[in-house]
Design an enzyme around this catalytic site. Sequence first.
Site, PDB file in Angstrom:
ATOM      1  N   LYS A 158       0.326  -1.451   0.126  1.00 14.64           N
ATOM      2  CA  LYS A 158      -0.260   0.231   0.262  1.00 14.64           C
ATOM      3  C   LYS A 158       0.771   1.620  -0.338  1.00 14.64           C
ATOM      4  CE  LYS A 158      -4.511  -1.270   2.687  1.00 14.64           C
ATOM      5  NZ  LYS A 158      -5.270  -0.141   3.910  1.00 14.64           N
ATOM      6  N   GLY A 164      -7.448   7.147  -2.801  1.00 19.81           N
ATOM      7  CA  GLY A 164      -8.651   6.640  -3.604  1.00 19.81           C
ATOM      8  C   GLY A 164      -8.119   5.180  -4.708  1.00 19.81           C
ATOM      9  N   GLU A 200       0.806  -5.159   4.554  1.00 18.66           N
ATOM     10  CA  GLU A 200      -0.142  -5.165   5.505  1.00 18.66           C
ATOM     11  C   GLU A 200      -0.598  -6.191   5.130  1.00 18.66           C
ATOM     12  OE1 GLU A 200      -2.400  -1.718   6.575  1.00 18.66           O
ATOM     13  OE2 GLU A 200      -3.827  -2.463   4.995  1.00 18.66           O
ATOM     14  N   PHE A 202      -3.098  -9.493   4.251  1.00 22.33           N
ATOM     15  CA  PHE A 202      -4.417  -8.692   3.626  1.00 22.33           C
ATOM     16  C   PHE A 202      -5.280  -9.780   4.077  1.00 22.33           C
ATOM     17  CE2 PHE A 202      -7.867 -10.282   0.111  1.00 22.33           C
ATOM     18  CZ  PHE A 202      -8.065  -9.327  -0.617  1.00 22.33           C
ATOM     19  N   LYS A 238     -15.160   2.269  -4.456  1.00 18.81           N
ATOM     20  CA  LYS A 238     -16.461   2.358  -3.950  1.00 18.81           C
ATOM     21  C   LYS A 238     -17.358   3.023  -4.894  1.00 18.81           C
ATOM     22  CE  LYS A 238     -14.843   3.829   0.774  1.00 18.81           C
ATOM     23  NZ  LYS A 238     -14.359   4.993   1.331  1.00 18.81           N
ATOM     24  N   ASN A 291     -10.120   9.606   6.858  1.00 20.35           N
ATOM     25  CA  ASN A 291     -10.421  10.538   5.177  1.00 20.35           C
ATOM     26  C   ASN A 291     -10.612  11.202   6.153  1.00 20.35           C
ATOM     27  OD1 ASN A 291      -9.686   8.465   3.789  1.00 20.35           O
ATOM     28  ND2 ASN A 291     -11.801   8.277   3.249  1.00 20.35           N
ATOM     29  N   ARG A 293     -11.959  14.240   5.729  1.00 24.94           N
ATOM     30  CA  ARG A 293     -12.899  15.764   5.106  1.00 24.94           C
ATOM     31  C   ARG A 293     -13.627  14.698   4.595  1.00 24.94           C
ATOM     32  NH1 ARG A 293     -13.277  11.574   0.495  1.00 24.94           N
ATOM     33  NH2 ARG A 293     -11.497   9.952   0.769  1.00 24.94           N
ATOM     34  N   VAL A 296     -17.627  11.545  -0.223  1.00 24.56           N
ATOM     35  CA  VAL A 296     -18.371  11.279  -1.205  1.00 24.56           C
ATOM     36  C   VAL A 296     -19.866  10.868  -0.983  1.00 24.56           C
ATOM     37  CG1 VAL A 296     -18.422   9.945  -3.367  1.00 24.56           C
ATOM     38  CG2 VAL A 296     -16.441  10.644  -2.424  1.00 24.56           C
TER      39      VAL A 296
HETATM   40  P1  ADP Z   1     -14.386   8.439  -0.516  1.00 25.74           P
HETATM   41  O1  ADP Z   1     -13.565   8.083   0.582  1.00 25.74           O
HETATM   42  O2  ADP Z   1     -15.575   9.982   0.335  1.00 25.74           O
HETATM   43  O3  ADP Z   1     -15.381   7.403  -1.378  1.00 25.74           O
HETATM   44  P2  ADP Z   1     -13.231   7.608  -2.569  1.00 25.74           P
HETATM   45  O4  ADP Z   1     -12.446   6.570  -1.944  1.00 25.74           O
HETATM   46  O5  ADP Z   1     -14.165   6.793  -3.371  1.00 25.74           O
HETATM   47  O6  ADP Z   1     -13.974   8.904  -1.822  1.00 25.74           O
HETATM   48  O7  ADP Z   1     -12.590   8.499  -3.604  1.00 25.74           O
HETATM   49  C1  ADP Z   1     -11.182   8.900  -3.074  1.00 25.74           C
HETATM   50  C2  ADP Z   1     -10.828  10.763  -3.613  1.00 25.74           C
HETATM   51  O8  ADP Z   1     -10.974  10.348  -5.417  1.00 25.74           O
HETATM   52  C3  ADP Z   1     -11.844  11.329  -3.783  1.00 25.74           C
HETATM   53  O9  ADP Z   1     -11.047  12.018  -2.138  1.00 25.74           O
HETATM   54  C4  ADP Z   1     -11.204  12.003  -4.521  1.00 25.74           C
HETATM   55  O10 ADP Z   1      -9.879  12.634  -4.319  1.00 25.74           O
HETATM   56  C5  ADP Z   1     -11.145  11.012  -5.781  1.00 25.74           C
HETATM   57  N1  ADP Z   1     -12.365  11.140  -6.290  1.00 25.74           N
HETATM   58  C6  ADP Z   1     -13.499  10.794  -5.962  1.00 25.74           C
HETATM   59  N2  ADP Z   1     -14.921  10.854  -6.308  1.00 25.74           N
HETATM   60  C7  ADP Z   1     -13.760  11.814  -7.214  1.00 25.74           C
HETATM   61  C8  ADP Z   1     -14.882  13.273  -8.034  1.00 25.74           C
HETATM   62  N3  ADP Z   1     -15.935  13.671  -8.355  1.00 25.74           N
HETATM   63  N4  ADP Z   1     -14.198  14.223  -8.231  1.00 25.74           N
HETATM   64  C9  ADP Z   1     -12.439  14.956  -7.609  1.00 25.74           C
HETATM   65  N5  ADP Z   1     -11.949  13.665  -6.830  1.00 25.74           N
HETATM   66  C10 ADP Z   1     -12.882  11.983  -7.063  1.00 25.74           C
HETATM   67  P1  ADP Z   2      -7.459   3.776   0.541  1.00 25.82           P
HETATM   68  O1  ADP Z   2      -6.739   5.034   0.848  1.00 25.82           O
HETATM   69  O2  ADP Z   2      -7.009   3.503  -1.164  1.00 25.82           O
HETATM   70  O3  ADP Z   2      -8.999   4.524  -0.475  1.00 25.82           O
HETATM   71  P2  ADP Z   2      -7.533   2.289   2.241  1.00 25.82           P
HETATM   72  O4  ADP Z   2      -6.705   1.714   3.179  1.00 25.82           O
HETATM   73  O5  ADP Z   2      -8.580   2.456   2.838  1.00 25.82           O
HETATM   74  O6  ADP Z   2      -7.179   2.390   0.838  1.00 25.82           O
HETATM   75  O7  ADP Z   2      -8.216   0.206   1.510  1.00 25.82           O
HETATM   76  C1  ADP Z   2      -9.025   0.313  -0.003  1.00 25.82           C
HETATM   77  C2  ADP Z   2      -9.813  -0.525   0.301  1.00 25.82           C
HETATM   78  O8  ADP Z   2      -8.883  -1.791  -0.277  1.00 25.82           O
HETATM   79  C3  ADP Z   2     -10.427  -0.867   1.148  1.00 25.82           C
HETATM   80  O9  ADP Z   2     -12.137  -0.755   1.276  1.00 25.82           O
HETATM   81  C4  ADP Z   2     -10.150  -3.002   0.991  1.00 25.82           C
HETATM   82  O10 ADP Z   2     -11.241  -2.729  -0.109  1.00 25.82           O
HETATM   83  C5  ADP Z   2      -9.233  -2.624   0.403  1.00 25.82           C
HETATM   84  N1  ADP Z   2      -8.510  -2.919   1.241  1.00 25.82           N
HETATM   85  C6  ADP Z   2      -6.956  -2.263   2.277  1.00 25.82           C
HETATM   86  N2  ADP Z   2      -7.131  -2.680   2.621  1.00 25.82           N
HETATM   87  C7  ADP Z   2      -7.095  -3.932   2.786  1.00 25.82           C
HETATM   88  C8  ADP Z   2      -6.197  -5.302   3.775  1.00 25.82           C
HETATM   89  N3  ADP Z   2      -4.952  -5.344   4.345  1.00 25.82           N
HETATM   90  N4  ADP Z   2      -6.712  -6.580   3.471  1.00 25.82           N
HETATM   91  C9  ADP Z   2      -7.972  -6.218   2.460  1.00 25.82           C
HETATM   92  N5  ADP Z   2      -8.859  -5.374   1.784  1.00 25.82           N
HETATM   93  C10 ADP Z   2      -7.929  -4.474   2.136  1.00 25.82           C
HETATM   94 MG    MG Z   3     -10.108   4.260   1.998  1.00 27.13          MG
END
Ligand code: ADP
Ligand code: ADP
Ligand code: MG
Length: 451
Positions: A158, A164, A200, A202, A238, A291, A293, A296
């Site tokens: 990671k 995102g 980390e 999985f 998502k 996060n 902020r 979404v």
């Molecule tokens: P959240 O964690 O709020 O559901 P996502 O993980 O889907 O957001 O998206 C992570 C990042 O992707 C957001 O913080 C943003 O940087 C970017 N992103 C997603 N959708 C948009 C959008 N419509 N316009 C700009 N950036 C976006």
């Molecule tokens: P981002 O900052 O891109 O949102 P996250 O750490 O929130 O990254 O992880 C995004 C997604 O990746 C999680 O919602 C999950 O589906 C998957 N994921 C992240 N870490 C793990 C893990 N250790 N094991 C399994 N799936 C993971």
């Molecule tokens: Mg996340």
Amino acid sequence: MIKKVLIANRGEIACRVIRGCRELGIKSVAIFSEADRESLHVKIADEAVCVGAGSNTDSYLNLANVLMACQISGAEAVHPGYGYFSERANFAVALESLGIKFVGPPTAAIESMGDKASAKKAAVLANCPVVPGSEGAVPNDTEALKVAEEIGYPVLLKAVAGGGGRGIRRVDSPDELSGLWKTAQAEAQASFGSGEMLIEKFVVAPRHVEIQVIGDSFGNMVYLGERECSIQNLRHQKLVEEAPYADLPDDVRRAMGESAVRVAQSVGYQNAGTVEFLVDSENKFYFLEMNTRLQVEHPVTEEITGIDLVHLMLKIASGERLPITQEDVTLSGHAIEARITAQDPDKDFAPSTGCITGWRAPGGRGVRMETHCYAGFSVSPFYDPLLAKLIVRGRDRAEAVRKLESALHEFEVEGIATNIPFLRRLIASEGYRTGQFDTSFVPRFLSGEAV
Ligand code: ADP
Ligand code: ADP
Ligand code: MG
């Protein structure tokens, strides 16, 4: 109360925040790029300032231009939305030096949670379980191999600065590690300007469950229930989110909520934020990231709590006290959000751009649309493909799912390809309808393994 707010964002979230401002009697200032001149957010704001050419770096991410727009418009505060400058501490610092309020957490809290390594450290210190893995960043793939051996495969690489879903790779065996390390690191470097990686365990077939928190500057903080966000595409982004997570036992919900507040308070958090967790099949939960902020998918929380998060954010930034205590927070009904994107399901979800020639949006009781699009609007290649969020609310999950089916049936977009046909199929699947899914569901659905 703040009187004038600049919204440093575009698209649906800019519209969402502008509406929230108007409802509170706050003047709104939109910013826009040359490609976004006709976007709805420009039309519904009280004022609008052009911040540059079409590309993000020329406009929405052009710090000097955005700061100039703040000064020209005389805005007292800036709401960053999500993405863009929302989690950049240097933006909040620059605003502060101009005497402009940042509608969000204090700079130090953004910094503590800004990278996944320091966020995990904060969670451990706050006595919150985290996914087992490296302590902080791993210097190279040789070191990563050692850590992977210790925690056991599969592991996840990671990006420390990640977000995102970018810079994430699953590794199933030692011989794959070096190759995937290189691609993940290159992606991290390109996306975030940092190739720092952590590793980390999985967690196999987990649920993604996140807790919304909000706090004021007087030390009060509450959690506003959870959102279930396991329906994610192949890139861990998502697609469909819901609240509440119907199968979450009350004691686990409370433990997660209290952990989220503890973690947030440990870094001096204020305003709205989300603590993300993975929940395994035994309902054990592990901190993922925070996060700092507005998220979404915040509307599903609003629908089941009756709380307007944007209003609260603006009031808290104005120095008001949180008007609710934890006892006031009750969850009622069930809400689901589907992300409508300009991506073609028949072409591997490739982005689709061009003029929207027809736009027939769904309606009816319990149906909410968040969008900047309309018939005649052109979708440009510069930005995220999100066109709209379709949010439905029902008395329970079954009713919400039926409403979503009905709303997706009504929704027609002409001129560009969207993911609506795919969402219809996904929602109709047995796994989705019964709620028996985890984060691996969409990949398995796409390969025909899950129905
Ligand atoms: P959240 O964690 O709020 O559901 P996502 O993980 O889907 O957001 O998206 C992570 C990042 O992707 C957001 O913080 C943003 O940087 C970017 N992103 C997603 N959708 C948009 C959008 N419509 N316009 C700009 N950036 C976006
Ligand atoms: P981002 O900052 O891109 O949102 P996250 O750490 O929130 O990254 O992880 C995004 C997604 O990746 C999680 O919602 C999950 O589906 C998957 N994921 C992240 N870490 C793990 C893990 N250790 N094991 C399994 N799936 C993971
Ligand atoms: Mg996340």
